[in-house]
Design a protein around this motif. Structure first.
Motif: not given
Lengths: 145, 143
Positions: A56-62, A64-65, A67-68, A83, B65-66, B68, B99-100, B103-104
């Motif tokens: 779920x939480x990763x650098x640059x793109x998580x 949720x992004x 999945x979208x 997940x 987050x999930x 988006x 990190x989150x 990123x966001x």
């Protein structure tokens, strides 16, 4: 038996290696690891996985992004996703009945047996049951008019 | 400045704290330490309460987050989670939420892109952030 392809997207290299080893040891899965979220969509389109394990939480793109992004790609739209997250404890995951937004969540540290069981169930069950988390039981089906 | 009520006193003290912390730790950390001062004063360094706050805040954040659908409210909750993890001396948690935020915030609207330097500072030295955040709360509790 043909091995099912699993794509694992997670930036933690040692963790992904461990899960890959555990899944491949069953002889039922071929696992590809992607540690760079920005390359995950391309990896998924190329590998054509039967299921995706997604952090779920990763650098640059998580997650949720990603999945979208998957939703915009026809080939990946219906690929089941589990997940994996360290954001929730086992207790919280249990309270959420293992689901967030109709997606199955597995808290880290991951119980390898539980993950294998989930994948086995997910890849053998009809699409609707894992997408919505459970099948409708007999008593939930309305009687015929 | 004429002080009229408790809220004014709190603002004056918080401003003074931030100014002093800015001199020693720089503007990015100081702004974040201001948020630490304002973070749930009654919770203080109570481990059980902090864990409860983390559990409460995590579920809606995870859902956003999930889905988006990360909004300013989600990012405020993520910042609260980062502070709670710092007060719990949970380095992994601090790095996860920084990190989150990094990123966001870099993609977000409003004032959030301007906070990017704060999360970069945390990622650069999470231990210092944790140490000072805990010391601030400890001091406020003793004061």
């Amino acid at each position: 038996m043909e091995k099912k392809r699993i794509l694992m997207i997670d930036d933690e290299v040692p963790f992904t290696n461990l899960v890959k080893m555990n899944l491949e040891r069953t002889g039922r899965y071929e696992v590809r690891v992607e540690n760079h979220p920005l390359q995950a969509v391309a990896a998924a389109l190329e590998f054509k996985p039967a299921a995706i394990l997604l952090d779920v939480v990763m650098p640059q793109m998580d997650g949720g992004q990603l999945l979208a992004e998957f939703q915009t790609k026809g080939q990946l739209k219906n690929t089941p996703v589990i997940l994996l997250t360290a954001t929730v404890t086992q207790q919280v995951a249990k309270a959420l009945q293992g689901q967030v937004g109709c997606r199955t969540i597995v808290p880290k540290p991951v119980d390898a047996k539980r993950l294998i069981q989930l994948l086995d169930e997910m890849l053998e069950m009809p699409f609707f049951s894992f997408r919505f988390g459970r099948s409708a039981s007999a008593d939930e089906v309305p009687p015929p008019a | 400045m004429q002080i009229h009520c408790l809220k004014d006193v709190q603002t004056v003290l918080t401003d003074a704290f931030e100014a002093g912390l800015r001199q020693k730790y720089g503007a990015d950390f100081a702004r974040l330490f201001r948020d630490v001062i304002e973070y749930r004063p009654r919770v203080d360094l109570d481990v059980a309460e902090l864990h409860r706050c983390v559990e409460l805040d995590t579920t809606p954040v995870l859902k956003d987050i999930v889905a988006n659908q990360v909004t300013g409210a989600t990012l405020r909750a993520v910042r609260s989670l980062l502070i709670a993890c710092a007060l719990l001396a949970d380095r992994t948690g601090v790095e996860r939420w920084a990190t989150e935020l990094l990123n966001r915030c870099s993609q977000g609207g409003g004032d959030w892109p301007a906070t990017t330097a704060q999360w970069q500072a945390v990622m650069k030295d999470p231990l210092q952030f944790i140490q000072v955040a805990r010391q601030i709360k400890y001091f406020l509790n003793q004061a």
